[in-house]
Design an enzyme around this catalytic site. Structure first.
Site, PDB file in Angstrom:
ATOM      1  N   GLY A   9     -25.629  26.220  19.206  1.00 15.91           N
ATOM      2  CA  GLY A   9     -24.689  25.096  19.140  1.00 15.91           C
ATOM      3  C   GLY A   9     -24.599  24.514  17.747  1.00 15.91           C
ATOM      4  O   GLY A   9     -24.563  23.292  17.587  1.00 15.91           O
ATOM      5  N   SER A  12     -21.134  22.158  15.752  1.00 17.26           N
ATOM      6  CA  SER A  12     -20.759  20.744  15.622  1.00 17.26           C
ATOM      7  C   SER A  12     -21.994  19.855  15.655  1.00 17.26           C
ATOM      8  O   SER A  12     -23.106  20.335  15.886  1.00 17.26           O
ATOM      9  CB  SER A  12     -19.778  20.333  16.740  1.00 17.26           C
ATOM     10  OG  SER A  12     -20.452  20.075  17.938  1.00 17.26           O
ATOM     11  N   GLY A  15     -26.429  20.169  15.452  1.00 20.37           N
ATOM     12  CA  GLY A  15     -26.737  21.559  15.095  1.00 20.37           C
ATOM     13  C   GLY A  15     -26.136  21.927  13.753  1.00 20.37           C
ATOM     14  O   GLY A  15     -26.794  22.560  12.906  1.00 20.37           O
ATOM     15  N   TYR A 192     -27.161  15.943  33.390  1.00 20.55           N
ATOM     16  CA  TYR A 192     -27.506  16.094  31.963  1.00 20.55           C
ATOM     17  C   TYR A 192     -28.926  15.594  31.712  1.00 20.55           C
ATOM     18  O   TYR A 192     -29.731  16.278  31.070  1.00 20.55           O
ATOM     19  CB  TYR A 192     -26.508  15.303  31.103  1.00 20.55           C
ATOM     20  CG  TYR A 192     -26.928  15.186  29.654  1.00 20.55           C
ATOM     21  CD1 TYR A 192     -26.717  16.227  28.760  1.00 20.55           C
ATOM     22  CD2 TYR A 192     -27.542  14.020  29.176  1.00 20.55           C
ATOM     23  CE1 TYR A 192     -27.108  16.119  27.426  1.00 20.55           C
ATOM     24  CE2 TYR A 192     -27.933  13.902  27.847  1.00 20.55           C
ATOM     25  CZ  TYR A 192     -27.713  14.959  26.979  1.00 20.55           C
ATOM     26  OH  TYR A 192     -28.106  14.850  25.661  1.00 20.55           O
TER      27      TYR A 192
HETATM   28  P1  NDP Z   1     -22.246  18.281  20.253  1.00 19.84           P
HETATM   29  O1  NDP Z   1     -21.414  18.265  21.487  1.00 19.84           O
HETATM   30  O2  NDP Z   1     -21.641  17.837  18.977  1.00 19.84           O
HETATM   31  O3  NDP Z   1     -22.843  19.733  20.031  1.00 19.84           O
HETATM   32  C1  NDP Z   1     -23.218  20.528  21.101  1.00 19.84           C
HETATM   33  C2  NDP Z   1     -23.119  21.979  20.699  1.00 19.84           C
HETATM   34  O4  NDP Z   1     -23.463  22.775  21.839  1.00 19.84           O
HETATM   35  C3  NDP Z   1     -21.722  22.409  20.247  1.00 19.84           C
HETATM   36  O5  NDP Z   1     -21.860  23.225  19.124  1.00 19.84           O
HETATM   37  C4  NDP Z   1     -21.207  23.183  21.436  1.00 19.84           C
HETATM   38  O6  NDP Z   1     -20.295  24.209  21.102  1.00 19.84           O
HETATM   39  C5  NDP Z   1     -22.503  23.806  21.936  1.00 19.84           C
HETATM   40  N1  NDP Z   1     -22.370  24.335  23.290  1.00 19.84           N
HETATM   41  C6  NDP Z   1     -21.940  23.707  24.415  1.00 19.84           C
HETATM   42  N2  NDP Z   1     -21.883  24.566  25.447  1.00 19.84           N
HETATM   43  C7  NDP Z   1     -22.300  25.773  24.966  1.00 19.84           C
HETATM   44  C8  NDP Z   1     -22.453  27.066  25.536  1.00 19.84           C
HETATM   45  N3  NDP Z   1     -22.120  27.320  26.806  1.00 19.84           N
HETATM   46  N4  NDP Z   1     -22.917  28.067  24.748  1.00 19.84           N
HETATM   47  C9  NDP Z   1     -23.209  27.860  23.455  1.00 19.84           C
HETATM   48  N5  NDP Z   1     -23.073  26.659  22.853  1.00 19.84           N
HETATM   49  C10 NDP Z   1     -22.620  25.636  23.607  1.00 19.84           C
HETATM   50  O7  NDP Z   1     -23.515  17.396  20.626  1.00 19.84           O
HETATM   51  P2  NDP Z   1     -24.778  16.877  19.771  1.00 19.84           P
HETATM   52  O8  NDP Z   1     -24.774  17.469  18.424  1.00 19.84           O
HETATM   53  O9  NDP Z   1     -24.814  15.415  19.917  1.00 19.84           O
HETATM   54  O10 NDP Z   1     -25.971  17.455  20.640  1.00 19.84           O
HETATM   55  C11 NDP Z   1     -26.893  18.411  20.149  1.00 19.84           C
HETATM   56  C12 NDP Z   1     -28.212  18.242  20.872  1.00 19.84           C
HETATM   57  O11 NDP Z   1     -28.763  16.954  20.592  1.00 19.84           O
HETATM   58  C13 NDP Z   1     -28.138  18.346  22.395  1.00 19.84           C
HETATM   59  O12 NDP Z   1     -29.230  19.088  22.862  1.00 19.84           O
HETATM   60  C14 NDP Z   1     -28.252  16.900  22.854  1.00 19.84           C
HETATM   61  O13 NDP Z   1     -28.813  16.821  24.142  1.00 19.84           O
HETATM   62  C15 NDP Z   1     -29.183  16.361  21.797  1.00 19.84           C
HETATM   63  N6  NDP Z   1     -29.155  14.927  21.652  1.00 19.84           N
HETATM   64  C16 NDP Z   1     -28.013  14.277  21.223  1.00 19.84           C
HETATM   65  C17 NDP Z   1     -28.020  12.911  21.108  1.00 19.84           C
HETATM   66  C18 NDP Z   1     -26.816  12.145  20.672  1.00 19.84           C
HETATM   67  O14 NDP Z   1     -26.894  10.934  20.626  1.00 19.84           O
HETATM   68  N7  NDP Z   1     -25.709  12.795  20.337  1.00 19.84           N
HETATM   69  C19 NDP Z   1     -29.226  12.131  21.400  1.00 19.84           C
HETATM   70  C20 NDP Z   1     -30.349  12.919  21.841  1.00 19.84           C
HETATM   71  C21 NDP Z   1     -30.305  14.256  21.944  1.00 19.84           C
HETATM   72  P3  NDP Z   1     -18.734  23.912  20.799  1.00 19.84           P
HETATM   73  O15 NDP Z   1     -18.694  23.414  19.373  1.00 19.84           O
HETATM   74  O16 NDP Z   1     -18.125  25.263  20.971  1.00 19.84           O
HETATM   75  O17 NDP Z   1     -18.284  22.895  21.783  1.00 19.84           O
END
Ligand code: NDP
Length: 317
Positions: A9, A12, A15, A192
């Site tokens: 991931g 965006s 990541g 989630y």
């Molecule tokens: P984003 O939605 O920005 O990023 C999530 C990423 O996961 C995207 O790149 C998305 O791809 C990818 N993804 C989703 N489904 C799939 C799939 N089926 N196969 C492969 N990749 C997939 O969210 P965040 O950056 O905020 O989240 C990243 C991590 O941080 C997560 O684990 C989240 O739980 C954790 N987190 C986030 C917090 C927050 O406040 N935002 C707080 C605590 C933890 P695509 O670009 O194609 O959609």
């Protein structure tokens, strides 16, 4: 030599920010494991990542075949693997009906937990285990849901895996429950949070099973609330408008994507964060500390049971 890190991931949010932070050090080559190749390519360019500092490889965590294919492709690339970051996630906070992965599992748990469970196990066994890098790490993103010492960790619906009967039944929805605890009604926000508890339990079970034997560091983290990422894309518009200022001014838990990316990069490469079995968090001065997990997120019996059921669901047992 340069280290090689796989980040799921990385197209965006967190990541991408971590991929950029690591690639910029020149010490890491980043493998961006993403479901949308073009989006990842545009994101890397848009973030200003230098050509040659990263490789994009296709991975859709909503399909166990795709996970296996990714591991094959990675093997064929001939690259070593020194760190794995299980970062990708989907969040469907307002969903009242489940959606399903290619293998028929409820999507949030299927992507966030089961896809990563299979990926981590295969990469650990075939690659990470064999790397000669001095500090090898396997990191799984956690969440505040596992903290009982925070306000946000106690906002309903609270996570709860119960006795895992829904998971054992295959999270199918139609012929059983789509929720891990076996509830009849589906709640996307809880699904989630449950998946994140699975992530934190899995990290600790990996630590118990493999740390001593392999020397690999297993860790999880809560990087802070990155209220601006795509994670909230499925939330109602009013929430998306108010959530960032709420986190900035009320809870004061807000972090920028760049700062959160640096925190994740620290967990990958900072020598002072090399301890295994730890759930890292950061205080208001951006200093890291070992955080306490909630009772459920640190229950070894539940972790063992989760491990055994997950092995069956992904075809490892
Ligand atoms: P984003 O939605 O920005 O990023 C999530 C990423 O996961 C995207 O790149 C998305 O791809 C990818 N993804 C989703 N489904 C799939 C799939 N089926 N196969 C492969 N990749 C997939 O969210 P965040 O950056 O905020 O989240 C990243 C991590 O941080 C997560 O684990 C989240 O739980 C954790 N987190 C986030 C917090 C927050 O406040 N935002 C707080 C605590 C933890 P695509 O670009 O194609 O959609």
């Amino acid at each position: 030599r340069q280290g090689v890190v796989v980040i799921t991931g990385a197209s965006s949010g967190l990541g991408l920010a971590a991929a950029k932070a690591l690639a910029e050090t020149g010490k890491w080559h980043v493998v961006m494991a993403c479901r949308d190749f073009l989006k990842a390519a545009k994101a890397a360019k848009g973030a200003g990542m230098a050509d040659g500092s990263y490789t994009i490889m296709h991975l859709d965590l909503a399909s166990l075949d795709s996970v296996r294919q990714f591991v094959d492709n990675f093997s064929r690339s001939g690259m070593p693997l020194d760190s794995l970051v299980c970062n990708a996630a989907i969040y469907r906070p307002t969903a009242r009906t489940p959606t399903f992965t290619a293998d028929g599992y409820e999507m949030s748990v299927g992507v966030n937990h089961l896809g990563h469970f299979l990926l981590a196990r295969l990469l650990l066994h075939h690659h990470l285990n064999k790397s000669d890098y001095p500090s090898r790490r396997l990191i799984i993103l956690g969440s505040i849901t596992g903290n009982t010492n925070t306000l946000a960790g106690n906002i309903p619906p609270k996570a709860g895996l119960g006795d895992l009967r829904g998971l054992a039944g295959g999270l199918r929805g139609q012929n059983g429950s789509a929720m891990i605890d076996g509830s009849e009604s589906f709640d996307g926000a809880k699904a989630y949070k449950d998946s994140k508890i699975c992530n934190m339990l899995t990290m600790q079970e990996l630590h118990r099973r493999y740390h001593e034997e392999t020397g690999i560091t297993f860790a999880s983290l809560y990087p802070g609330c990155i209220a601006t990422t795509g994670l909230f894309r499925e939330h109602i518009p009013l929430f998306r408008l108010l959530f960032p200022p709420f986190q900035k001014f009320i809870t004061k838990g807000f972090v920028s994507e760049a700062e959160a990316g640096k925190r994740l990069a620290q967990v990958v490469s900072d020598p002072s964060l090399g301890k295994s079995g730890v759930y890292w968090s950061w205080n208001k001065d951006s200093a890291s500390f070992e955080n306490q997990l909630s009772q459920e997120a640190s229950d070894p019996e539940k972790a063992r049971k989760l491990w055994e059921i997950s092995e069956k669901l992904v075809g490892l047992a």
